[in-house]
Design an enzyme around this catalytic site. Structure first.
Site, mmCIF file in Angstrom:
data_model
loop_
_atom_site.group_PDB
_atom_site.id
_atom_site.type_symbol
_atom_site.label_atom_id
_atom_site.label_comp_id
_atom_site.label_asym_id
_atom_site.label_seq_id
_atom_site.Cartn_x
_atom_site.Cartn_y
_atom_site.Cartn_z
ATOM 1 N N ILE A 399 0.876 -1.179 0.000
ATOM 2 C CA ILE A 399 0.000 0.000 0.000
ATOM 3 C C ILE A 399 0.905 1.218 0.000
ATOM 4 C CG2 ILE A 399 -1.691 1.398 1.246
ATOM 5 C CD1 ILE A 399 -2.800 -1.097 2.519
ATOM 6 N N GLU A 400 0.709 2.087 -0.974
ATOM 7 C CA GLU A 400 1.301 3.433 -0.928
ATOM 8 C C GLU A 400 0.230 4.319 -0.314
ATOM 9 O OE1 GLU A 400 3.851 5.391 -2.759
ATOM 10 O OE2 GLU A 400 5.097 3.732 -3.497
ATOM 11 N N PHE A 401 0.320 4.509 1.016
ATOM 12 C CA PHE A 401 -0.780 5.210 1.684
ATOM 13 C C PHE A 401 -0.692 6.720 1.478
ATOM 14 C CE2 PHE A 401 2.471 4.360 5.011
ATOM 15 C CZ PHE A 401 2.730 5.643 5.441
#
Ligand SMILES: [Zn+2]
Length: 442
Positions: A399-401
């Site tokens: 996840i690239e939050f």
């Protein structure tokens, strides 16, 4: 499927996304500011929000208190500071004291003599099926906080018979139990040297702190990009087409891949955790700040029709990494159709529910559509069973939050208070969806 990929690619190309390596940084640059989207100072300096501060002291008092995320708190609760390194460890110590979980240290020391610690909350049958790690890139602030709070909320809800609520998304106690019964291994920081340096200096530091390849007169040339150091097509100069730039062989570059696959103690520690837990089937690596859920492969576009055309096919070395294909570069990376379906299904559940939680819209795509990569964690974990049939299959997600913080152009990876709190919620929902999906496919 082709149409889906095209739409995702278009979405990623038209949005202002800030993947953890900026386009300006991919080609030997050290530019931290996002040149492609120049920062425009607002008219009034009063409405420029500062990044969330890093905490001083120890809010968990050496483990006497336990962390509490947002999943069990009343609506409107807010976390006002980033965990410092002491707090990450005292928070884990608090959880170990309060709940029946174990802290495990990898038998490897970092360059600055730190240890990478995992918190193991074994499932009902004593097994561990999912591993969650954060902070492989030091500057992507909030990753350690997200995983520590997530584990804390699950453990607290699991014991008190409650469910959890993350923004607009609630999970029942039965769902919490289902996830805990899988068995979780959580590594809040896998790059403690880089984190300590970044928190102390605010230098937007990405890599570890290994100086062995650095130029002694250039302190910024220290370090290896740990997420290019895994043993998956690590030798990109041989295994990728020229100019595709999946990593850098230049010491000092922000994506310098080290002197060999697993040259770094941090990546060896991660491999050790994987080797120690043969029941693992699910893996998450947290990054920021592109607002994207990612899955393999990172070396080229996926295809599910020609098993011979895979990462292991050395005859594709000269054309690997060219996306989209050209007349002379037709390599695409093989993925079993059933696995591609699992990735697409769980990935879309994740982004749908993350949007329900805070309204933030994430994209989901295979990672090559951000940019080609070699030696990344997610590709490495998913490739292990293909290279060694004695190993179990591990589905790897990233996840690239969040979103890049344009209020802080010196380091867009330092979120505001408000964005950090949204990130806590969105990551928790993304993790819940991955883990609930895991229960269906394990
Ligand atoms: Zn990253």
């Amino acid at each position: 499927m082709e149409l889906t990929i095209l739409l995702v690619s278009l979405l990623l190309s038209v949005q202002t996304v800030s993947p953890c390596l900026l386009e300006s940084e991919r080609h030997g640059g050290h530019i931290q500011r996002q040149r492609s989207a120049p920062y425009v100072r607002r008219q009034s300096s009063n409405d420029t929000l500062p990044p969330i501060p890093v905490a001083r002291g120890d809010r968990f008092q050496g483990g006497k208190l336990i962390p509490q995320g947002l999943g069990l708190q009343a609506e409107g609760a807010k976390i006002e500071s980033i965990l410092n390194l002491d707090e990450i460890h005292s928070g884990m110590a608090g959880l170990a004291r309060e709940f029946n979980i174990e802290l495990i240290e990898a038998p490897v020391k970092t360059y600055e003599n730190r240890t990478i610690v995992g918190a193991r909350a074994a499932g009902k049958d004593g097994k561990v099926r999912a591993m969650i790690e954060a902070n492989i890139h030091a500057r992507e602030r909030g990753g350690p906080d997200h995983v520590l709070y997530f584990l804390a909320d699950l453990l607290s809800a699991g014991r008190t018979g409650r469910g959890v609520t993350f923004g607009g998304v609630s999970y029942t106690h039965a769902q919490v139990r289902t996830v805990l019964d899988l068995g979780l291994l959580v590594l809040p920081t896998v790059n403690p040297d880089g984190l300590a340096y970044d928190l102390a200096t605010d230098k937007c530091w990405r890599k570890n702190r290994n100086p062995k390849s650095a130029n002694a007169t250039k302190p910024d040339s220290i370090g290896v990009d740990l997420n290019r150091n895994f043993d998956f097509l690590w030798d990109f100069e041989k295994e990728f087409a020229p100019h595709t730039h999946p990593a850098s062989a230049q010491p000092g570059a922000l994506d310098f891949h080290g002197t060999a696959a697993f040259s770094e103690p941090e990546t060896r520690a991660i491999k050790w955790f994987l080797d120690q837990h043969p029941d693992l089937g699910w893996f998450m690596d947290l990054h920021s700040a592109a607002g994207v859920v990612l899955y393999p492969w990172g070396d080229d576009s996926n295809q599910s029709v020609d098993p011979g055309n895979s990462f292991a096919n050395t005859s594709a070395d000269s054309i690997r990494g060219i996306v989209p294909d050209t007349a002379n570069a037709t390599y695409q990376s093989y993925m079993l159709r059933a696995d591609a379906d699992v990735y697409a299904l769980i990935g879309s559940n994740m982004v749908n529910r993350m949007a329900d939680s805070t309204g933030t819209v994430y994209a989901v795509t295979q990672s090559v559509h951000l940019y080609p990569t070699s030696g990344s964690s997610v590709d490495y974990v998913y490739a292990r069973h293909l290279r060694d049939p004695t190993k179990g299959k591990v589905f790897g997600f990233g996840i690239e939050f969040g979103q890049g913080n344009e209020d802080n152009p010196d380091c867009i990876f330092y979120p505001t208070v408000s964005r950090h709190n949204s990130n806590i919620v969105e990551v928790a929902v993304g993790l819940m969806e991955m883990l609930l999906g895991a229960t269906q496919y394990s």
